[in-house]
Scaffold this motif. Structure first.
Motif, PDB file in Angstrom:
ATOM      1  N   MET A 342      18.287  48.143  41.349  1.00 39.52           N
ATOM      2  CA  MET A 342      16.857  48.456  41.266  1.00 39.52           C
ATOM      3  C   MET A 342      16.515  48.930  39.863  1.00 39.52           C
ATOM      4  O   MET A 342      17.415  49.352  39.121  1.00 39.52           O
ATOM      5  CB  MET A 342      16.508  49.555  42.287  1.00 39.52           C
ATOM      6  CG  MET A 342      16.654  49.138  43.731  1.00 39.52           C
ATOM      7  SD  MET A 342      16.583  50.560  44.868  1.00 39.52           S
ATOM      8  CE  MET A 342      18.229  51.239  44.649  1.00 39.52           C
ATOM      9  N   PRO A 343      15.246  48.890  39.485  1.00 39.60           N
ATOM     10  CA  PRO A 343      14.846  49.378  38.154  1.00 39.60           C
ATOM     11  C   PRO A 343      15.123  50.875  38.007  1.00 39.60           C
ATOM     12  O   PRO A 343      14.594  51.687  38.750  1.00 39.60           O
ATOM     13  CB  PRO A 343      13.341  49.087  38.111  1.00 39.60           C
ATOM     14  CG  PRO A 343      13.104  48.047  39.152  1.00 39.60           C
ATOM     15  CD  PRO A 343      14.101  48.302  40.224  1.00 39.60           C
ATOM     16  N   PHE A 344      15.955  51.212  37.034  1.00 39.03           N
ATOM     17  CA  PHE A 344      16.379  52.601  36.815  1.00 39.03           C
ATOM     18  C   PHE A 344      15.226  53.403  36.213  1.00 39.03           C
ATOM     19  O   PHE A 344      14.570  52.978  35.271  1.00 39.03           O
ATOM     20  CB  PHE A 344      17.575  52.613  35.863  1.00 39.03           C
ATOM     21  CG  PHE A 344      18.209  53.956  35.663  1.00 39.03           C
ATOM     22  CD1 PHE A 344      19.089  54.465  36.611  1.00 39.03           C
ATOM     23  CD2 PHE A 344      17.931  54.701  34.529  1.00 39.03           C
ATOM     24  CE1 PHE A 344      19.697  55.703  36.416  1.00 39.03           C
ATOM     25  CE2 PHE A 344      18.518  55.927  34.342  1.00 39.03           C
ATOM     26  CZ  PHE A 344      19.408  56.436  35.283  1.00 39.03           C
ATOM     27  N   ALA A 345      14.968  54.602  36.782  1.00 39.36           N
ATOM     28  CA  ALA A 345      13.847  55.431  36.311  1.00 39.36           C
ATOM     29  C   ALA A 345      14.297  56.728  35.656  1.00 39.36           C
ATOM     30  O   ALA A 345      13.537  57.344  34.912  1.00 39.36           O
ATOM     31  CB  ALA A 345      12.908  55.750  37.468  1.00 39.36           C
ATOM     32  N   GLY A 346      15.534  57.175  35.931  1.00 37.17           N
ATOM     33  CA  GLY A 346      15.999  58.429  35.351  1.00 37.17           C
ATOM     34  C   GLY A 346      17.088  59.062  36.210  1.00 37.17           C
ATOM     35  O   GLY A 346      17.416  58.557  37.284  1.00 37.17           O
ATOM     36  N   ALA A 347      17.640  60.158  35.714  1.00 37.00           N
ATOM     37  CA  ALA A 347      18.726  60.838  36.423  1.00 37.00           C
ATOM     38  C   ALA A 347      18.640  62.333  36.184  1.00 37.00           C
ATOM     39  O   ALA A 347      18.126  62.786  35.151  1.00 37.00           O
ATOM     40  CB  ALA A 347      20.088  60.309  35.972  1.00 37.00           C
ATOM     41  N   THR A 348      19.154  63.094  37.149  1.00 35.90           N
ATOM     42  CA  THR A 348      19.143  64.556  37.114  1.00 35.90           C
ATOM     43  C   THR A 348      20.504  65.084  37.536  1.00 35.90           C
ATOM     44  O   THR A 348      21.105  64.588  38.479  1.00 35.90           O
ATOM     45  CB  THR A 348      18.059  65.113  38.056  1.00 35.90           C
ATOM     46  OG1 THR A 348      16.770  64.766  37.539  1.00 35.90           O
ATOM     47  CG2 THR A 348      18.157  66.616  38.171  1.00 35.90           C
ATOM     48  N   ARG A 349      20.975  66.087  36.803  1.00 36.35           N
ATOM     49  CA  ARG A 349      22.216  66.776  37.204  1.00 36.35           C
ATOM     50  C   ARG A 349      21.830  68.124  37.809  1.00 36.35           C
ATOM     51  O   ARG A 349      21.249  68.980  37.158  1.00 36.35           O
ATOM     52  CB  ARG A 349      23.146  66.974  36.007  1.00 36.35           C
ATOM     53  CG  ARG A 349      24.486  67.610  36.362  1.00 36.35           C
ATOM     54  CD  ARG A 349      25.497  67.427  35.227  1.00 36.35           C
ATOM     55  NE  ARG A 349      25.695  65.993  34.986  1.00 36.35           N
ATOM     56  CZ  ARG A 349      26.061  65.481  33.788  1.00 36.35           C
ATOM     57  NH1 ARG A 349      26.257  66.290  32.759  1.00 36.35           N
ATOM     58  NH2 ARG A 349      26.222  64.181  33.667  1.00 36.35           N
ATOM     59  N   VAL A 350      22.152  68.282  39.072  1.00 38.27           N
ATOM     60  CA  VAL A 350      21.739  69.469  39.819  1.00 38.27           C
ATOM     61  C   VAL A 350      22.592  70.675  39.439  1.00 38.27           C
ATOM     62  O   VAL A 350      22.099  71.805  39.344  1.00 38.27           O
ATOM     63  CB  VAL A 350      21.806  69.215  41.330  1.00 38.27           C
ATOM     64  CG1 VAL A 350      21.431  70.445  42.126  1.00 38.27           C
ATOM     65  CG2 VAL A 350      20.898  68.042  41.707  1.00 38.27           C
ATOM     66  N   VAL A 351      23.898  70.467  39.238  1.00 36.99           N
ATOM     67  CA  VAL A 351      24.817  71.582  38.932  1.00 36.99           C
ATOM     68  C   VAL A 351      25.544  71.331  37.629  1.00 36.99           C
ATOM     69  O   VAL A 351      25.594  70.206  37.145  1.00 36.99           O
ATOM     70  CB  VAL A 351      25.837  71.772  40.073  1.00 36.99           C
ATOM     71  CG1 VAL A 351      25.148  72.269  41.312  1.00 36.99           C
ATOM     72  CG2 VAL A 351      26.596  70.484  40.364  1.00 36.99           C
TER      73      VAL A 351
END
Length: 351
Positions: A342-351
């Motif tokens: 799918m079209p990548f929108a972003g990423a987040t690291r929770v810890v």
């Protein structure tokens, strides 16, 4: 007297004949259009069906995230409303007690207040006690004034609480209406997708991956990342615990609005995975993307949250080697899939 002669019939020649022919052709064309044989749309190819189904699933997922958000806000509003109502009830009980005390004091004062103090002294069998009672009455007047002030304050506070409760109730009704709207949208989109898929054969669905097989094969082509490898590369023990939970839910069905333990939507799976690791995440993709530190695609580590589409309407948990675990849509269970799907929108690291 003039004779009544029957008018002579005109032959269909010239313009009249051409007009009749035009009408006949128009009628034939109309009949063809009505019976559906002249302008029938060609059936969709399996690839076209899949494209329409994918679009419907994306639209349903956007509505699902809005539904999840409205549901969360409705629950919070209901909780605030309950707190306000409980506090209003407690204060009303205290107000009623204060009113009863004031009423008793006022009744006693009324019973004794019509007699002149000098006459009460003459009639009293114990003048010393009467004098003590008179001193108490003076103190009682002061107590009554303070009590009345407290009652008035309590009345204002209760009315403020009731006003706040009315606001919360109106907000709750608005949230519930939003829930109903999004639920209708989801139901309509998924129903249309089911109808389209019903027109495909089992082998066509399998070839297109709408039964979940093709994407599992694609993940297998990349080389599935074992749980032990994925958790070893995680940035911390909590991310590792979330990954272990996600792996344990492979094969669980997709159900919109679900947060486990047996079924999930995409953000519900992410929330449940990190909840199992002791971390509370927001309910929707829109909020989850802001719940940690943003990382680039090149920086991805197992346990990071990966988001897709321009509206950030889908999320998965990265496991390494270009793959993620996600809850895709009603046609497939929780599974491994490439993040390039799918079209990548972003990423987040929770810890």
């Amino acid at each position: 007297m003039a004779a009544h002669r029957k008018p002579r019939q005109r032959s269909l020649g010239g313009n009249t004949a051409r007009t009749a022919a035009t009408i006949a052709l128009a009628g034939a064309a109309t009949a063809t259009a009505f019976d559906g044989t002249g302008h029938a749309e060609p059936p969709l190819s399996p690839a076209q069906v899949k494209a329409k189904v994918d679009k419907l699933y994306r639209e349903a997922e956007v509505a699902t995230e809005k539904y999840d958000g409205a549901k969360e806000k409705a629950a919070q509003t209901q909780q605030r409303l309950n707190v306000l109502r409980d506090e209003a009830a407690r204060r009303t009980d205290r107000l009623n007690s204060a009113r009863e005390a004031l009423g008793s004091a006022a009744a006693a004062q009324y019973r004794n207040g019509g007699i002149d103090p000098s006459v009460q002294l003459l009639l009293s069998s114990d003048p010393g006690r009467y004098l003590d009672d008179a001193a108490f009455a003076e103190r009682l007047d002061g107590w009554q004034a303070a009590a009345v002030k407290r009652v008035r304050t309590q009345l204002r506070e209760i009315e403020q609480l009731r006003g706040a409760a009315r606001v919360e109730l109106a907000s709750l009704k608005s949230r519930q209406a939003e829930l109903s709207r999004q639920k209708r949208t989801i139901t309509e989109k998924l129903g249309e997708a089911r109808q389209l898929l019903a027109g495909l054969t089992w082998s066509e669905r399998a070839a297109l991956g709408v039964d979940g097989r093709a994407s599992r094969d694609a993940a297998r082509d990349l080389g599935p990342v074992p749980l032990a490898v994925s958790t070893a590369m995680a940035p911390g023990p909590r991310a590792a615990a979330a990954l272990a939970y996600a792996y344990s839910k492979l094969g669980s069905p997709y159900v919109w609005g679900a947060t486990g333990p047996d079924a999930f939507d995409c953000s519900g799976l992410v929330q449940a995975a990190y909840r199992s690791a002791g971390i509370s995440l927001p309910r929707t993709t829109y909020a989850q993307i802001g719940a940690g530190r943003r990382v680039s695609r090149a920086e991805l580590l197992p346990g990071d949250l990966v988001f897709f589409y321009s509206g950030v309407s889908h999320v998965g948990i990265y496991v390494g080697n270009g793959q993620m675990i996600h809850a895709p849509n009603p046609s497939a269970p929780v599974r491994l899939a490439p993040i390039d799907l799918m079209p990548f929108a972003g990423a987040t690291r929770v810890v």
